[in-house]
Design an enzyme around this catalytic site. Sequence first.
Site, PDB file in Angstrom:
ATOM      1  N   CYS A 187       0.856  -1.192   0.000  1.00 21.51           N
ATOM      2  CA  CYS A 187       0.000   0.000   0.000  1.00 21.51           C
ATOM      3  C   CYS A 187       0.890   1.241   0.000  1.00 21.51           C
ATOM      4  CB  CYS A 187      -0.997  -0.016   1.155  1.00 21.51           C
ATOM      5  SG  CYS A 187      -0.275   0.070   2.793  1.00 21.51           S
ATOM      6  N   ARG A 212      -3.296  -0.354   5.554  1.00 23.97           N
ATOM      7  CA  ARG A 212      -3.937  -1.464   4.855  1.00 23.97           C
ATOM      8  C   ARG A 212      -3.057  -2.703   4.719  1.00 23.97           C
ATOM      9  NH1 ARG A 212      -5.514   2.388  -0.052  1.00 23.97           N
ATOM     10  NH2 ARG A 212      -3.503   3.220   0.665  1.00 23.97           N
ATOM     11  N   ASP A 271      -8.561   4.009   1.506  1.00 20.98           N
ATOM     12  CA  ASP A 271      -7.489   4.452   2.393  1.00 20.98           C
ATOM     13  C   ASP A 271      -8.126   4.981   3.683  1.00 20.98           C
ATOM     14  OD1 ASP A 271      -5.409   5.650   3.681  1.00 20.98           O
ATOM     15  OD2 ASP A 271      -4.705   6.793   1.950  1.00 20.98           O
TER      16      ASP A 271
END
Length: 151
Positions: free
Chosen positions: A7, A13, A123
């Site tokens: 990420c 994440r 996000d």
Amino acid sequence: MRILMVCLGNICRSPIAEGVMKTLAQQHHLPWEVDSAATENYHIGEPPHRLSQKVCLQHGIDISQQRARKFTKADLAKYDLIYAMATDVYKEMMAIIGPNQTTNNVHLFLNELHPNQNESVPDPYYGAEDGYQTVYNLIEATCNIIINKYK
Ligand code: 4NP
């Protein structure tokens, strides 16, 4: 199987994806190697975001020992499966890899859950705590598909 989750920051994440994938591999007694990495430099060396740690712990997964590291071109050859958590991440990875490379092992993570949709794991960094639970649920569902596909 060697799997890399990528990420932007490697603090929200992809650390969750690393933790969930490692846990599932252990539960299935699979000797899979799972790691995660960032395309950006902001948080290199840091542990996962406290809310990523919290949501994982709520599901019995301790990710506190992870440390953010940068995605490198060398990762391309080292991993069998490399997953970008979002489309912007995928683009950044391709920029890091550079031209004239075979990237058959690089995939958009959510295409395992919703094939050919090219969706991104949202996000959660600038949002509230419930965003991390949403992200966890998406990641868990996708990791279950990955384990059943490749085990
Ligand atoms: P991640 O989230 O890519 O899921 O780790 C982010 C973390 C930090 C930033 C952006 C996204 N940042 O801009 O610092």
